[in-house]
Motif scaffolding. Structure first.
Motif, PDB file in Angstrom:
ATOM      1  N   SER A   1       2.894   1.787  12.058  1.00  0.00           N
ATOM      2  CA  SER A   1       2.215   2.020  10.789  1.00  0.00           C
ATOM      3  C   SER A   1       2.863   1.232   9.662  1.00  0.00           C
ATOM      4  O   SER A   1       4.072   1.021   9.636  1.00  0.00           O
ATOM      5  CB  SER A   1       2.271   3.512  10.458  1.00  0.00           C
ATOM      6  N   THR A   2       2.051   0.803   8.732  1.00  0.00           N
ATOM      7  CA  THR A   2       2.574   0.103   7.563  1.00  0.00           C
ATOM      8  C   THR A   2       2.744   1.048   6.376  1.00  0.00           C
ATOM      9  O   THR A   2       2.899   0.598   5.248  1.00  0.00           O
ATOM     10  CB  THR A   2       1.643  -1.051   7.163  1.00  0.00           C
ATOM     11  N   THR A   3       2.699   2.350   6.648  1.00  0.00           N
ATOM     12  CA  THR A   3       2.879   3.331   5.582  1.00  0.00           C
ATOM     13  C   THR A   3       4.180   3.066   4.848  1.00  0.00           C
ATOM     14  O   THR A   3       5.210   2.814   5.454  1.00  0.00           O
ATOM     15  CB  THR A   3       2.911   4.758   6.164  1.00  0.00           C
TER      16      THR A   3
ATOM     17  N   ASP B   1       2.956   7.052  14.172  1.00  0.00           N
ATOM     18  CA  ASP B   1       1.949   6.309  13.412  1.00  0.00           C
ATOM     19  C   ASP B   1       1.125   7.251  12.553  1.00  0.00           C
ATOM     20  O   ASP B   1       1.103   8.447  12.771  1.00  0.00           O
ATOM     21  CB  ASP B   1       1.025   5.540  14.354  1.00  0.00           C
ATOM     22  N   GLY B   2       0.421   6.692  11.619  1.00  0.00           N
ATOM     23  CA  GLY B   2      -0.416   7.494  10.743  1.00  0.00           C
ATOM     24  C   GLY B   2       0.295   7.765   9.432  1.00  0.00           C
ATOM     25  O   GLY B   2       1.419   7.322   9.207  1.00  0.00           O
TER      26      GLY B   2
ATOM     27  N   ARG C   1       9.039   5.049   6.133  1.00  0.00           N
ATOM     28  CA  ARG C   1       8.801   6.317   6.810  1.00  0.00           C
ATOM     29  C   ARG C   1       9.740   7.376   6.259  1.00  0.00           C
ATOM     30  O   ARG C   1      10.728   7.068   5.616  1.00  0.00           O
ATOM     31  CB  ARG C   1       9.062   6.084   8.293  1.00  0.00           C
TER      32      ARG C   1
ATOM     33  N   CYS D   1       6.570   3.462  15.829  1.00  0.00           N
ATOM     34  CA  CYS D   1       5.890   3.538  14.542  1.00  0.00           C
ATOM     35  C   CYS D   1       5.436   2.147  14.129  1.00  0.00           C
ATOM     36  O   CYS D   1       6.229   1.364  13.619  1.00  0.00           O
ATOM     37  CB  CYS D   1       6.830   4.137  13.500  1.00  0.00           C
TER      38      CYS D   1
END
Length: 95
Positions: free
Chosen positions: A54-56, A26-27, A68, A52
């Motif tokens: 995260s919505t990155t 995450d992050g 990712r 993960c």
């Protein structure tokens, strides 16, 4: 008193002998130590689950639009995006 890196050495040995290792991605990006460990474990044939949520989203043009880093996503055996699915991903049933 144990040496300052004793905990890290113990964690590394545990990862090497575990059936499944879960890495935390995450992050904005995964920390370099976890990424290196994930790659090392996969090279040894160990099973790795990448958690993960995260919505990155990385986008540099039409040829590359992903959630990712490609290396992280493709070196994990499985990617899990919510904690509710993590137990099943590592082999524990919900029954």
């Amino acid at each position: 008193m144990s040496p300052p890196c004793a905990g890290a050495e113990r964690n590394f040995r545990n990862a090497l002998t575990s059936e499944v290792v879960v890495t935390f991605g995450d992050g904005p990006d995964m920390n370099p130590e976890s990424a290196a460990l994930q790659g090392y474990l996969r090279a040894l044939g160990r099973e790795v689950v990448l958690y993960c949520s995260s919505t990155t989203h990385l986008y540099t043009g039409p040829e590359y639009g992903m959630r990712r880093n490609l290396m992280l996503m493709h070196s994990a055996d499985r990617t899990v995006t919510c904690l509710a699915d993590l137990a099943e991903a590592v082999g524990f049933s919900r029954s």
